[in-house]
Design an enzyme around this catalytic site. Structure first.
Site, PDB file in Angstrom:
ATOM      1  N   CYS A   1       0.802  -1.072  -0.177  1.00 16.10           N
ATOM      2  CA  CYS A   1       0.092   0.209  -0.454  1.00 16.10           C
ATOM      3  C   CYS A   1       0.653   1.140  -0.378  1.00 16.10           C
ATOM      4  CB  CYS A   1      -0.670   0.119   1.573  1.00 16.10           C
ATOM      5  SG  CYS A   1      -2.022   1.457   1.345  1.00 16.10           S
ATOM      6  N   ILE A   2       0.783   2.353  -1.719  1.00 11.02           N
ATOM      7  CA  ILE A   2       1.624   3.116  -1.377  1.00 11.02           C
ATOM      8  C   ILE A   2       1.077   4.010   0.072  1.00 11.02           C
ATOM      9  CG2 ILE A   2       0.207   4.826  -2.590  1.00 11.02           C
ATOM     10  CD1 ILE A   2       2.373   5.065  -4.326  1.00 11.02           C
TER      11      ILE A   2
END
Lengths: 95, 132
Positions: B80-81
């Protein structure tokens, strides 16, 4: 419709266990892993959960040195965890 | 019956057993012939995707284990960025964008958004969550 429930918290987390109990149905399966394998120490799990097949992850039981004498809980490998996922329709991971 | 599985990892190595349990489950699923559609690393689970860790040599190297599993089976690993950026896990693009001096996302991992988790959940037979 059957569900595999997994639990990874120790018996100290009573709230989570209550939530699990309110959701689990006859015919469902429960797999204890990580710190939840401490439920194997006392046999009171079997009185709380009747008609539910209960497994405990073998490696986690051994890693914690838990005395495991002839309870109704069965030991399961990671492969058996995958097979339990396969033979049930739904999955709930309690954590 | 062959299942299409996606794996969600929420705990970091050393703070919880989530990353280890998820690794063992993923290995078992592959060995039994199931399809692992995606492994999504979220919350503290993003720490699993750093390439700048050096565990003691006599200890199990969980980072290396995940990286070689990805490589061996060409698995889709998504970190997840947003969860990664706030914890200092960056690829080259993100590092430059935030004007930071280094990047540490391990090879084989992609930074992307939660949409990738939603998509994995909707196309998979099961989403197996390893909570912290």
């Amino acid at each position: 419709m059957t569900t595999l429930h997994t639990l990874n918290r120790s018996p100290a987390d009573t709230q989570l266990f209550k939530q699990l109990l309110s959701t689990i149905r006859v015919g469902d399966t429960l797999l204890l892993l990580e710190d939840a394998v401490y439920y194997c120490i006392k046999n009171n799990l079997n009185r709380t959960i009747q008609d539910i097949e209960v497994f405990a992850l073998k490696d986690d039981v051994h890693a914690r040195g838990i005395p495991f004498e002839g309870s109704d809980v069965k030991l399961a490998s990671y492969e058996e965890y995958v097979r339990l996922t396969e033979r049930t329709d739904k999955l709930i991971n309690w954590y | 019956m062959t299942l299409k599985l996606s794996i969600l990892v929420l705990g970091s190595p050393y703070n919880s057993q989530a990353a280890y349990s998820a690794l063992r489950y993923t290995q078992a699923a592959i060995s039994l012939g199931h399809e692992v559609y995606r492994v999504f690393f979220y919350q503290d689970g993003v720490h699993t995707s750093t390439r700048l860790s050096a565990p003691p040599q006599d200890e199990f190297n969980i980072y290396e284990a995940w990286q070689s599993l990805q490589k061996e089976h060409s698995l889709d690993f998504v970190t997840c960025i947003a969860a990664a950026a706030r914890r200092g896990v960056l690829n080259d693009t993100e590092s430059k964008r935030h004007n930071l001096p280094a990047a540490n996302l391990a090879e084989g991992f992609d930074l992307s958004g939660l949409g990738q988790l939603v998509e994995a959940n909707s196309v998979s037979d099961r989403l197996v969550t390893f909570g912290a």
